[in-house]
Design an enzyme around this catalytic site. Structure first.
Site, PDB file in Angstrom:
ATOM      1  N   ALA A 180       0.831  -1.210   0.000  1.00  0.00           N
ATOM      2  CA  ALA A 180       0.000   0.000   0.000  1.00  0.00           C
ATOM      3  C   ALA A 180       0.868   1.265   0.000  1.00  0.00           C
ATOM      4  O   ALA A 180       1.954   1.257   0.582  1.00  0.00           O
ATOM      5  CB  ALA A 180      -0.920  -0.014   1.218  1.00  0.00           C
ATOM      6  N   PRO A 181       0.398   2.307  -0.675  1.00  0.00           N
ATOM      7  CA  PRO A 181      -0.917   2.440  -1.329  1.00  0.00           C
ATOM      8  C   PRO A 181      -0.997   1.893  -2.743  1.00  0.00           C
ATOM      9  O   PRO A 181      -2.050   1.941  -3.360  1.00  0.00           O
ATOM     10  CB  PRO A 181      -1.143   3.956  -1.330  1.00  0.00           C
ATOM     11  CG  PRO A 181       0.230   4.521  -1.451  1.00  0.00           C
ATOM     12  CD  PRO A 181       1.124   3.615  -0.636  1.00  0.00           C
ATOM     13  N   ASP A 204       1.405 -10.160   8.177  1.00  0.00           N
ATOM     14  CA  ASP A 204       2.746  -9.690   8.494  1.00  0.00           C
ATOM     15  C   ASP A 204       3.670 -10.364   7.476  1.00  0.00           C
ATOM     16  O   ASP A 204       3.647 -11.588   7.314  1.00  0.00           O
ATOM     17  CB  ASP A 204       3.117 -10.095   9.918  1.00  0.00           C
ATOM     18  CG  ASP A 204       4.444  -9.504  10.370  1.00  0.00           C
ATOM     19  OD1 ASP A 204       5.377  -9.457   9.542  1.00  0.00           O
ATOM     20  OD2 ASP A 204       4.567  -9.120  11.541  1.00  0.00           O
ATOM     21  N   CYS A 232      12.379   4.515   2.939  1.00  0.00           N
ATOM     22  CA  CYS A 232      12.378   5.969   2.758  1.00  0.00           C
ATOM     23  C   CYS A 232      12.990   6.616   4.003  1.00  0.00           C
ATOM     24  O   CYS A 232      12.466   7.594   4.531  1.00  0.00           O
ATOM     25  CB  CYS A 232      10.981   6.508   2.477  1.00  0.00           C
ATOM     26  SG  CYS A 232       9.770   6.172   3.758  1.00  0.00           S
TER      27      CYS A 232
END
Length: 486
Positions: free
Chosen positions: A130-131, A179, A250
């Site tokens: 996601a997204p 997970d 990130c």
């Protein structure tokens, strides 16, 4: 982003200790306090890059190429009050609003370093999807012809992922909700490629999220790194021999980046091999580490901070899947040979459309198109969603579904109707359209269900009822706030 954003002192000290000599901390801090440029990636499943460039000219969008992604551009809008996400081009899935740096992992996954050509993979696992930006980028580079397992732990984010893949016309996908540390033991050596864009502390995302550092601490990045080590080990186990693994974040600290990669190399010193990324794009050396990873500081390309590493698995680990205690009930069944022919006849007669790949399954009255590779996964794993729903079955035949139109409607040359901008706006607001208001040369040829187009791009489905286009746009997609205008 506010220019007065506060960066923790411990964070600045940590960054000061690892920033390369050729970069300035002052430039780093200044860059962190400036807004990100808008960047988009062309969805080549629906429009070519060249056609998008021509479209941008008519919209007065200024495009600047992103050096590591042939489909990526920084975009500036002129003379418009409409938000980019409310443009009809975005609603129709022609592009994805995606931060430039986040295009790097998929580019790294698909580019063969020696030849520079685009690699192809039959099965791909996206561990934290996601997204949907990277998932849709994978699907586009494979031209919707591979099989992607897109996993997401968060239920709310899974819904966003599902909406984005449908908007982008992706058919070759199965969604799961786990997970990601389960893949190595439940589906060992099942994937040609694995992308692990790992959950992280988000240090590189400060420019678009001024709350990204609210919970940051040295202790928290150590805790996150422990989770990342579990995930990268699981991802490597899920990888086939000779396959490719991408690890990305990130964030900027080495604890969550270089140290996690070194953990994998120490764990499998004879089997995990780094593929250097120095030739990924012309100026990659500006952010290359000594190990061959990309460590993108935001001031280098005026982007988010990002980290990307690429590995291959040399040989099989001889892993066997762990048997799950709970019996998996699969609610779909393959369609019969007769029904398979009937489905194909319906789409051929109604829209002059032929299915070129995939297999049909049904659940009650629903007809679904699954990727051809999916049957090998039946009984091995629970998926929240597979493929796309293409039709509903009724006593008198079938009725096409919105997902089918979004994915395949641009391939149809029968029973298609083109709207103008104002009519398209009314359509997306959920309203019917009078045929007397549409200039149509072949009105008499239009019968029953229709594919609704705007400038050659699919918006959805409608139905001819006398002199009216009955609106079949899904109710949950209807919107009327700050929509595009002429």
């Amino acid at each position: 982003m506010h220019s007065n954003i506060k960066l923790p002192e411990d964070y600045l000290t940590l960054m000061g200790n690892i920033i390369p000599d050729h970069l300035s901390m002052d430039d780093f801090i200044a860059c962190c306090k400036t807004p990100l440029k808008t960047s988009v990636r062309v969805n080549t499943l629906k429009i070519s890059v060249e056609a998008f460039k021509q479209l941008a000219k008519t919209k007065q969008w200024l495009l600047t190429p992103i050096p590591w992604c042939n489909e990526g551009f920084w975009l500036e809008q002129e003379n418009t009050d409409t938000k980019l996400g409310n443009s009809w081009e975005h609603i129709a899935g022609l592009f994805y609003i995606q931060e430039a740096s986040s295009m790097l992992p998929v580019t790294a996954l698909f580019k063969e370093q020696v030849s520079g050509v685009t690699a192809q993979y039959d099965t791909v696992l996206d561990c934290a999807s996601a997204p949907g930006s990277k998932t849709s980028q994978i699907a586009a580079l494979c031209n919707n012809n591979n099989f992607i397992v897109a996993n997401e732990l968060s239920s709310s984010r899974l819904k966003v992922l599902s909406a984005n893949i449908q908007r982008c016309g992706i058919k070759n996908i199965a969604l799961s909700h786990y997970d990601a540390n389960v893949f190595g033991t439940w589906l060992p050596e099942m994937f040609d490629a694995v992308l692990l864009d790992a959950p992280c502390s988000g240090e590189g995302a400060i420019r678009k999220d001024d709350k990204a550092m609210l919970n940051w601490s040295l202790e928290s990045i150590n805790d996150i790194a422990d989770i990342q080590k579990e995930l990268i080990e699981s991802a490597f186990k899920a990888l086939k021999p000779g396959g490719t693994l991408i690890y990305s974040t990130c964030t900027l600290n080495e604890t969550e980046n270089q140290a996690v990669c070194q953990y994998l190399l120490d764990l499998y010193p004879e089997n995990a091999e780094v593929i250097p990324l120095n030739d990924l794009f012309p100026t990659a050396n500006n952010c290359l580490t000594t190990e061959g990873f990309l460590h993108v500081w935001p001031q280098i390309y005026d982007s988010e901070g990002f980290f990307v590493a690429k590995f291959t698995k040399k040989e099989s680990q001889g892993l066997r899947p762990i048997k799950k205690k709970k019996r998996l009930i699969f609610p779909f069944s393959p369609v019969s040979r007769i029904e398979n022919d009937a489905i194909r006849d319906y789409f051929r007669d109604a829209f002059n459309f032929e299915f070129e790949s995939g297999v049909f399954y049904h659940r009650d009255s629903e007809i679904w198109l699954f990727p051809k590779e999916f049957p090998a996964f039946i009984g091995k794993f629970k998926f929240d969603r597979i493929g796309i729903k293409i039709a509903e079955k009724f006593k008198k035949g079938f009725r096409a579904q919105h997902e089918w139109a979004r994915t395949f409607g641009h391939h149809c040359d029968k029973n298609t109707v083109s709207l103008d901008i104002e009519q398209a706006k009314q359509y997306i607001m959920g309203r019917d359209i009078n045929f007397t208001d549409i200039e149509i040369d072949n009105l008499d040829a239009l019968q029953g269900e229709l594919v609704v187009l705007l400038e050659g791009s699919v918006l959805g489905l409608g139905k001819r009822v006398n002199q009216r286009l009955k609106n079949n746009y899904p109710r949950d997609l209807v919107r009327d706030n700050n929509l595009f205008s002429e």
